[in-house]
Design an enzyme around this catalytic site. Structure first.
Site, PDB file in Angstrom:
ATOM      1  N   ASP A 264       0.810  -1.217   0.000  1.00 26.25           N
ATOM      2  CA  ASP A 264       0.000   0.000   0.000  1.00 26.25           C
ATOM      3  C   ASP A 264       0.839   1.262   0.000  1.00 26.25           C
ATOM      4  O   ASP A 264       0.328   2.352  -0.238  1.00 26.25           O
ATOM      5  CB  ASP A 264      -0.859   0.051   1.272  1.00 26.25           C
TER       6      ASP A 264
HETATM    7  C1  GLC Z   1      -1.553  -3.993   5.328  1.00 26.09           C
HETATM    8  C2  GLC Z   1      -2.773  -4.124   4.460  1.00 26.09           C
HETATM    9  C3  GLC Z   1      -2.526  -4.991   3.269  1.00 26.09           C
HETATM   10  C4  GLC Z   1      -1.279  -4.569   2.575  1.00 26.09           C
HETATM   11  C5  GLC Z   1      -0.089  -4.517   3.517  1.00 26.09           C
HETATM   12  C6  GLC Z   1       1.149  -3.987   2.858  1.00 26.09           C
HETATM   13  O1  GLC Z   1      -1.323  -5.172   6.000  1.00 26.09           O
HETATM   14  O2  GLC Z   1      -3.861  -4.639   5.167  1.00 26.09           O
HETATM   15  O3  GLC Z   1      -3.619  -4.934   2.394  1.00 26.09           O
HETATM   16  O4  GLC Z   1      -1.040  -5.475   1.538  1.00 26.09           O
HETATM   17  O5  GLC Z   1      -0.406  -3.674   4.596  1.00 26.09           O
HETATM   18  O6  GLC Z   1       1.078  -2.638   2.578  1.00 26.09           O
HETATM   19  C1  GLC Z   2      -0.862   2.451   5.591  1.00 23.12           C
HETATM   20  C2  GLC Z   2      -0.113   1.318   6.221  1.00 23.12           C
HETATM   21  C3  GLC Z   2      -0.348   0.041   5.484  1.00 23.12           C
HETATM   22  C4  GLC Z   2      -1.830  -0.151   5.360  1.00 23.12           C
HETATM   23  C5  GLC Z   2      -2.476   1.052   4.706  1.00 23.12           C
HETATM   24  C6  GLC Z   2      -3.949   0.844   4.509  1.00 23.12           C
HETATM   25  O1  GLC Z   2      -0.407   2.684   4.318  1.00 23.12           O
HETATM   26  O2  GLC Z   2       1.255   1.557   6.274  1.00 23.12           O
HETATM   27  O3  GLC Z   2       0.241  -1.039   6.145  1.00 23.12           O
HETATM   28  O4  GLC Z   2      -2.059  -1.285   4.613  1.00 23.12           O
HETATM   29  O5  GLC Z   2      -2.223   2.177   5.457  1.00 23.12           O
HETATM   30  O6  GLC Z   2      -4.756   1.649   5.247  1.00 23.12           O
END
Ligand code: GLC
Ligand code: GLC
Length: 829
Positions: free
Chosen positions: A494
């Site tokens: 993300d």
């Molecule tokens: C969080 C989110 C997941 C994402 C991950 C890496 O665990 O829930 O959807 O893939 O972060 O950013």
């Molecule tokens: C932020 C976090 C990530 C999560 C995302 C979604 O980017 O670092 O882990 O998945 O928020 O809300």
């Protein structure tokens, strides 16, 4: 340092001090009613949706951290204590918390009085049962009092913690006998209510928080009524309604008393909302009366210790059954306890709650994630396939007809979340993986014909197969200059946001659209993701397998050609000599390459590339795995990237905003560690696979709980990486795709018991030191008792496989389909 121990026989983790390095929690409930409960009884309850239907109030990010829960206070002649130590924190003579499968037992003892509280949510029941057993273990009679307390949330948790100008004036309750009802907004637009009851006469009550506490300057650790041993019999009218029962108890030496409290939730149909009569003992300020029939029935269900025992027994049997579907007996106790108990348990919780409500997720931040929920199914599908099927259909229904997806949806409405939108490049692929996993588990090809609408064509007749088609081609139709998938707003990571270029505080890295890409549809048509490329080549064969099974040979060949092309493109444009790059950014520059100053190597694409055998003919797989070992491996797991970013790279987005060693910037993101564990096992390097597995598996971190901090029985999303000051410190426990993926890694790749379309593959990749192991797997109605022998002490390689004594070619056990037990013997060598 440890703060408890595993009781494997009872499937419990036993915490023996209330002072754990972080609240160590458990989840109660697995269908509609859910509770979070910490080892000091902190936490809260909600119905289905932690944001929209919050039942009790909780303050996140509080000081002290875990303040607010369901508490019992005992006033024993001026000594005031709680069975779970908090909130009063009187030193206890004995304390113990047992977190088990769907229940928690907290025991406290002080001055010869013992209080044992069992908390659980029975099966098919929308309430939390709290059984309090008080025992006088002293030699003299004891008179004391017990107060209960629950603070109501005014339903919408987001509104509850922001909209005080209204909410401080809306709270309403009713009291009837020993039951306190929470009916805020019930008269008008809500059909649901909550109640808190005890199965005995009470000697007083409170329903107004400030009256219970005695002063707005008091906290939960200092309630005036408890100190004075005198409830104020308050009736809430606005402000913060609570439910507190007051009960005086006298116990002879050795005598016990059991009180059963129930915190329940019920809904009434519109035409049955109100009762016509007002009972004489009802306390209310309203001119209308709540129809309480449902509450009465619920109270009747668990109002005796016998009924509670039966409810607990039913819960235990349910879990024993769920956990008997896959069981192993390996030479390593820690592996056994992860596989047989805790990892499977966590998979159920993540399946239920996605990323919504934990001690790190506020329950108001996000709905169910498209990619998250699809991945959660991978670790859960064998437990209750029917629930997985229903979920798959729910998720797929939020997909758009071009294959794009809403990134999140709300479980209560099952509608895609417009605030977050779509264009996360990896989303559709997880759907192929999860549907394939479901078919492999069940053999239910019928799901492909199930009628599943698209969000933009809700009335249209579409099948699940069409969803898979558009998912696959959504990738194929959105390629960049190197023939790799466009990165869009983000992929699995993300925080890699290649189209964001954000320089303004508060812009969401995931949803902000930079004007420079507005005309192009919101994201760069240059930035490409090598991760999505590798995920595509890993996932694609499942889609091809499905088409082949359906006799669609032409379509299968066409899809296969796309996979082959993607492999070629990836090898040509994304292999950096010793590993795969992460992406091309919007300027067309490599990210995650030797050429970069920082962030030279990333973990995400590597495992899927290895398992897709991209460049295997030229040794790309082993080179890649060795690079991971060299650059990403450290004492507590594999970091996500290396070296960590030390500057803000506007072209990369959120990732470089994190201090090095945390989260996506070189934290140990345990979710993707599993992909490397799988890849090492796939490549036949069982020792390495196991080394990585054991670095992060919770049971293995138990001894270093003081460093690790979070629960030693469940995975967290992240562990501080080697660049972090808090190296080895866990965070974000419970709700993470790590649970499902590590379940896949240990069960399907290391232990090698893996459902396939046409049978059960048995192809372990284990530590060479192991003599073998045994496993039981229920699969499509049959039971397979599997014995693995490893006389030559190899990592991998099936020398022979027999089913009921008859030799089978290869390593796939064909489906017997006779409902019987079959003996599978495998010799490695
Ligand atoms: C969080 C989110 C997941 C994402 C991950 C890496 O665990 O829930 O959807 O893939 O972060 O950013
Ligand atoms: C932020 C976090 C990530 C999560 C995302 C979604 O980017 O670092 O882990 O998945 O928020 O809300």
């Amino acid at each position: 340092m440890k703060f408890g121990y595993f009781d494997d026989l009872r499937k419990e983790y036993v915490i023996n001090t209330p002072r754990t390095p972080y609240p160590w929690i458990n989840y109660l409930g697995n269908q509609g009613f859910f509770s979070l409960i910490s080892n000091t009884a902190g936490g809260y309850s909600f119905y289905k949706d932690a944001r929209l239907r919050r039942i009790t109030r909780y303050r996140y990010n509080n000081v002290p951290l875990d303040m607010g829960g369901r508490y019992f206070y005992i006033n024993d002649n001026g000594t005031i204590w709680n069975p779970g130590w908090s909130p009063v924190k009187t030193e206890l003579d004995e304390y113990e918390c047992r977190h088990g499968m769907g229940y928690t037992i907290i025991k406290g003892k002080k001055n010869g009085l013992k209080a044992e509280v069992t908390f659980f949510v029975p099966q098919n029941y929308d309430g939390e049962v709290q059984q309090v057993v008080l025992t006088n273990e002293g030699t003299e009679a004891k008179s004391f009092s017990i107060f209960s307390i629950a603070e109501w949330c005014l339903w919408d948790a987001q509104d509850d913690c922001t909209n005080f100008q209204r909410n401080f004036s809306t709270g309403r309750v009713e009291i009837e006998g020993s039951t306190i009802y929470h009916v805020t907004e019930y008269r008008d637009r809500r059909n649901h209510y909550a109640f808190y009851t005890v199965n005995d006469e009470i000697d007083g009550y409170d329903t107004d928080r400030d009256s219970f506490l005695g002063s707005i300057y008091n906290g939960w650790d200092n309630p005036e009524t408890v100190k004075a041993d005198k409830p104020s019999n308050s009736f809430a009218d606005g402000w913060s309604p609570v439910a507190s029962h007051y009960k005086k108890v006298t116990l002879a030496p050795g005598e016990s008393k059991t009180l059963i409290y129930i915190l329940g939730y019920a809904e009434n149909p519109q035409d049955k909302k109100f009762a016509s009569e007002k009972p004489a003992n009802l306390l209310t300020r309203e001119t209308w009366v709540l129809n309480k029939e449902k509450a009465y029935a619920m109270i009747d269900k668990y109002n005796t210790p016998e009924k509670v025992a039966a409810g607990l027994e039913e819960l235990r049997t349910t879990w024993d059954k769920l956990l008997s579907i896959f069981k192993v007996d390996t030479p390593d106790d820690k592996v056994n306890r992860m596989v047989n108990i805790w990892n499977q348990y966590q998979c159920m919780v993540t399946f239920n709650l996605s990323r919504s409500a934990s001690y790190f997720e506020s329950g108001i931040g996000r709905g169910m994630g498209f990619r998250d929920s699809n991945q959660d199914i991978l670790g859960f599908v064998h437990q209750i396939p029917e629930r997985a099927r229903e979920r798959l259909i729910d998720i797929a229904s939020t997909q758009l007809s071009d294959g794009g997806c809403y990134h999140q949806y709300q479980p209560l409405t099952k509608k895609g979340n417009a605030d977050i939108g779509g264009d996360f490049s990896d989303d559709p692929l997880w759907m192929i993986l999860s549907v394939a996993a479901y078919i492999k588990e069940t053999g239910d090809w019928g799901i492909l014909d199930a009628n599943v609408p698209f969000d933009d064509d809700p009335e249209g007749k579409h099948t699940m197969l069409e969803h898979l088609d558009v998912s696959f081609y959504h990738i194929v139709n959105n390629l960049g200059p190197h023939g790799l998938p466009l990165a869009m707003r983000a992929d699995w990571n993300d925080c890699i946001n290649l189209s964001c270029f954000s320089d303004t505080p508060g812009e969401s890295f995931q949803t902000y659209t930079n004007p420079k890409f507005k005309a192009e549809g919101g994201y760069s048509k240059v930035a490409e993701s090598a991760f999505v490329a590798a995920l595509f080549t890993y996932t694609g064969p499942a889609y091809v397998g499905i088409l082949e099974h359906l006799g669609k040979a032409d379509e299968a060949a066409k899809a296969q050609a796309e996979i082959d092309k993607m492999k070629k493109n990836t090898m040509e444009s994304a292999f950096d000599g010793d590993w795969f790059i992460r992406a091309y950014d919007a300027n067309g520059e490599k990210m995650g390459s030797k050429e970069c100053e920082e962030g030279k190597i990333f973990i995400e694409p590597q495992g899927f590339a290895v398992m897709s055998e991209i460049g295997k003919d030229v040794g790309a797989d082993i080179k890649t795995l060795n690079s991971i070992d060299k650059y990403l491996n450290c004492e507590f797991g594999l970091v996500l990237n290396n070296p960590a970013y030390t500057k803000y790279y506007i072209q990369y987005g959120e990732i470089s905003t994190y201090p090095g060693g945390y989260k996506e910037n070189a934290g140990i993101f345990t979710h993707n560690n599993a992909w490397i564990i799988c890849a090492e096992a796939y490549a036949g390097r069982g020792d390495k696979a196991f080394e990585y597995y054991s670095k992060i598996a919770p049971a293995f971190t138990e001894e270093t709980s003081d460093i690790h901090k979070t629960e030693p029985y469940v995975y967290g999303q992240m562990i501080g990486g080697k660049d972090a000051k808090n190296f080895g410190q866990g965070k974000n426990s419970w709700l993470t795709g790590t649970a499902a993926w590590n379940m896949v890694a240990i069960s399907q790749y290391i232990l090698g018991v893996k459902p396939e379309f046409d049978g059960l593959r048995v192809d372990p990749s284990i530590p060479a030191a192991w003599d073998g192991f045994a496993a039981t797997r229920q699969f499509r109605g049959d039971t397979y008792e599997i014995t693995i022998k490893n006389p030559d002490h190899v990592n991998k390689g099936v020398k022979s496989l027999t089913v009921d004594g008859a030799a089978v070619e290869g390593c796939i056990v064909p489906v017997a389909g006779d409902g019987k037990t079959h003996k599978v013997e495998v010799v490695l060598g």
